[in-house]
Design an enzyme around this catalytic site. Structure first.
Site, PDB file in Angstrom:
ATOM      1  N   SER A 129      15.748  42.580  67.460  1.00 26.69           N
ATOM      2  CA  SER A 129      16.361  41.645  66.175  1.00 26.69           C
ATOM      3  C   SER A 129      17.912  41.381  66.812  1.00 26.69           C
ATOM      4  O   SER A 129      18.430  42.099  67.453  1.00 26.69           O
ATOM      5  CB  SER A 129      16.223  42.397  65.091  1.00 26.69           C
ATOM      6  N   LYS A 185      13.196  53.337  76.075  1.00 29.86           N
ATOM      7  CA  LYS A 185      12.581  53.838  74.782  1.00 29.86           C
ATOM      8  C   LYS A 185      11.737  52.734  74.191  1.00 29.86           C
ATOM      9  O   LYS A 185      12.226  51.546  74.042  1.00 29.86           O
ATOM     10  CB  LYS A 185      13.888  53.898  73.904  1.00 29.86           C
ATOM     11  N   PRO A 186      10.542  53.065  74.063  1.00 28.75           N
ATOM     12  CA  PRO A 186       9.499  52.220  73.299  1.00 28.75           C
ATOM     13  C   PRO A 186       9.944  52.152  71.707  1.00 28.75           C
ATOM     14  O   PRO A 186      10.680  53.020  71.312  1.00 28.75           O
ATOM     15  CB  PRO A 186       8.118  52.793  73.115  1.00 28.75           C
ATOM     16  N   GLU A 203      17.780  39.942  74.470  1.00 30.29           N
ATOM     17  CA  GLU A 203      16.807  38.921  74.226  1.00 30.29           C
ATOM     18  C   GLU A 203      16.429  39.082  72.707  1.00 30.29           C
ATOM     19  O   GLU A 203      15.855  40.078  72.265  1.00 30.29           O
ATOM     20  CB  GLU A 203      15.473  39.255  75.158  1.00 30.29           C
ATOM     21  N   GLU A 233      14.305  34.025  60.749  1.00 25.55           N
ATOM     22  CA  GLU A 233      13.087  34.180  61.567  1.00 25.55           C
ATOM     23  C   GLU A 233      11.929  35.086  60.405  1.00 25.55           C
ATOM     24  O   GLU A 233      12.322  36.216  60.273  1.00 25.55           O
ATOM     25  CB  GLU A 233      13.298  35.259  62.604  1.00 25.55           C
ATOM     26  N   CYS A 267       8.962  35.847  69.575  1.00 25.21           N
ATOM     27  CA  CYS A 267      10.073  35.127  69.368  1.00 25.21           C
ATOM     28  C   CYS A 267      10.173  33.779  69.842  1.00 25.21           C
ATOM     29  O   CYS A 267      11.190  32.954  69.433  1.00 25.21           O
ATOM     30  CB  CYS A 267      11.511  35.513  70.123  1.00 25.21           C
ATOM     31  N   ALA A 312      12.731  48.566  74.051  1.00 27.34           N
ATOM     32  CA  ALA A 312      11.581  47.675  74.178  1.00 27.34           C
ATOM     33  C   ALA A 312      11.218  47.457  72.592  1.00 27.34           C
ATOM     34  O   ALA A 312      11.320  48.357  71.813  1.00 27.34           O
ATOM     35  CB  ALA A 312      10.337  47.965  75.054  1.00 27.34           C
ATOM     36  N   PRO A 313      10.594  46.232  72.219  1.00 23.61           N
ATOM     37  CA  PRO A 313      10.361  46.058  71.101  1.00 23.61           C
ATOM     38  C   PRO A 313       8.659  46.285  70.618  1.00 23.61           C
ATOM     39  O   PRO A 313       8.059  46.795  71.605  1.00 23.61           O
ATOM     40  CB  PRO A 313      10.384  44.561  70.996  1.00 23.61           C
ATOM     41  N   TRP A 314       8.384  46.108  69.363  1.00 26.56           N
ATOM     42  CA  TRP A 314       7.150  46.551  69.002  1.00 26.56           C
ATOM     43  C   TRP A 314       5.873  45.293  69.131  1.00 26.56           C
ATOM     44  O   TRP A 314       4.717  45.705  68.944  1.00 26.56           O
ATOM     45  CB  TRP A 314       6.735  47.270  67.637  1.00 26.56           C
TER      46      TRP A 314
END
Length: 479
Positions: free
Chosen positions: A230, A178-179, A251, A381, A285, A152-154
């Site tokens: 990313s 995993k965070p 994603e 981005e 995003c 997972a992302p931040w």
């Protein structure tokens, strides 16, 4: 006086554990720039242990009925709701987000999404059984894929964790999640809450860095790897997973075009686009950060948007007047500032363009005009509170500019002309097209992109089906 840091731990097989080799990393509150906790820096031994726990739990969880999985997820949703204040506090400390907005805009949809997937567990669809060959009956089974490695992302640690584990568990899979190394606190708290609901090993959380995630994806146990992150990270995951032909769900980045035609309601468009561009410090995003405006209203629009940016406030989490908090980490602050520092001579900063304050990682709401299609800030981005504005002459050029990037996640069209809206939504090469709005999501509808924005869908029945595999069973009617 030295403040003792809180100690976060991995959650493996129903137990909270330190990293096997004792390594840790500091976790920093982006609103203060100061460490408030330590988290395990998990290595191969921790990944092995988590995968073993998930694999051991899989056969029994796979064989539960959909109604049992639904009941468990509904209990999790209720438990998250009951402990909402704790989750919001942990998420705010993770990210520096405003407490009020996190409580009102993130926790309720997150709980609703868990409840949606609880219902989806009982609505698996497939072709009806039938005799497609004489004397033979065929049926289609939808089965869980197995152990899922999820990263997972931040930017939305809590909600993205839900988008990962809820469909996977609803479908009968087990999970190792995993965070991000910068935002583990709310995910560890989720594990504490979930502990009383799910059997041991069904849901596991390991903290760590990029190498931890790499070890998870390369591990032989998972049947599927899922990441929100990313483009670079997604490419690495796809490459690693290809070595043993794992299923991959990606994603990745976005560069959403926001196409504003001359008949749009300018005041409403400016107001909504400013919120959709600056919410969560633009760290989304799907953020409305690449605006394309018809040349006849360009100057009026830019002036109004610059005013909206100047009226937008960033600040500490307990300030009720702020729309967004800090950027997530010093590297992200440096990245955003770098885009502005490298602007070409023809670009003009209409508002913002600077760091805010000396404590934390805050950046001012920014508007940049005068840009060309091949400029760096248009093609890449930024992932910060920066909205760019370009002008276009007609519908064909608007489409050319909108589609002329490598990302294809989300987009929006602003017009009162129904035919134009339908033509644009048909021809925009993005996984989502909003019309006269930007950024609303609902659990029932799919979220996911094309091109370098990745593949696979989050949310919706489509997202649920991504965590299943299809088996054909044919039986002879003769015995």
């Amino acid at each position: 006086m030295t403040t003792e840091l809180r100690r976060l731990r991995n959650y493996i097989g129903g137990e909270f554990k330190d990293a096997a080799d004792g390594r840790t990393t500091d976790v920093v509150n982006p609103a203060t720039g100061e460490a408030y906790a330590t988290a395990p820096l998990s290595g191969q031994a921790d990944v092995d242990a988590a995968m073993a726990a998930a694999a051991a739990a899989f056969p029994a969880w796979r064989d539960t009925t959909p109604s049992e999985r639904q009941k468990a997820l509904l209990k999790i949703a209720d438990a998250f709701e009951a402990r909402a204040d704790e989750l919001v506090a942990a998420e705010s400390e993770n990210t520096g987000k405003p407490l009020g907005l996190t409580a009102s805009e993130e926790l309720p949809p997150m709980v609703d999404q868990i409840r949606f997937f609880a219902g989806a567990a009982r609505l698996l669809e497939g072709r009806s059984a039938g005799e497609y060959m004489e004397g033979m009956t065929s049926i289609v089974r939808r089965e869980p894929v197995g152990v899922c490695a999820q990263v997972a992302p931040w930017n939305y640690p809590m909600m993205m964790a839900v988008w990962k584990f809820a469909p996977a568990i609803a479908a009968g899979n087990t999970v190792v999640l995993k965070p991000s190394d910068t935002t583990p606190a709310s995910t560890v708290l989720m594990a504490e809450i979930i502990d009383s609901v799910l059997p041991k090993g069904v849901f596991n959380v390991i903290c760590g860095d990029r190498e931890t995630g790499k070890a998870m994806v390369e591990h032989s146990t998972p049947a599927m790897a899922s990441i929100t992150g990313s483009v670079r990270a997604g490419m690495q995951v796809a490459e690693s997973a290809s070595k043993d032909v794992k299923r991959v769900h990606l994603e990745l980045g976005g560069k959403a075009p926001v196409v504003v035609f001359q008949d749009a309601d300018i005041a409403k468009a400016v107001e909504d686009i400013a919120v959709a561009g600056y919410f969560n410090a633009g760290q989304d995003c799907t953020a409305a950060t690449r605006v394309l405006v018809h040349e006849s209203i360009h100057d009026e629009f830019v002036s109004a948007l610059a005013k909206a940016a100047s009226d937008t406030k960033t600040g500490q989490p307990d300030d009720e007047d702020v729309l967004y908090g800090p950027l997530n980490n010093p590297n992200q602050l440096k990245q955003v500032a770098g885009f502005i520092e490298r602007l070409p001579a023809h670009a003009k900063v209409e508002a913002g363009g600077h760091q805010v304050g000396e404590k934390g990682f805050f950046y001012a709401p920014t508007v940049v005009s005068g840009l060309k299609q091949d400029d760096e800030i248009i093609q890449n981005e930024v992932f910060g509170p920066v909205i760019t504005v370009q002008s276009f002459t007609d519908e064909a050029q608007a489409l050319e500019y909108a589609n002329g990037v490598e990302f294809a996640l989300a987009s929006s069209v602003w017009t009162k002309d129904h035919g134009r809206a339908m033509r644009m939504s048909k021809n925009l090469d993005f996984g989502c097209v909003w019309i006269n709005t930007h950024i609303p999501l609902v659990a029932e509808m799919p979220h996911g992109g094309f091109k370098k924005s990745g593949y696979g869908k989050d949310l919706s029945a489509y997202g649920f089906e991504d965590y299943t595999r299809i088996k054909h069973v044919m039986t002879s009617l003769d015995g």
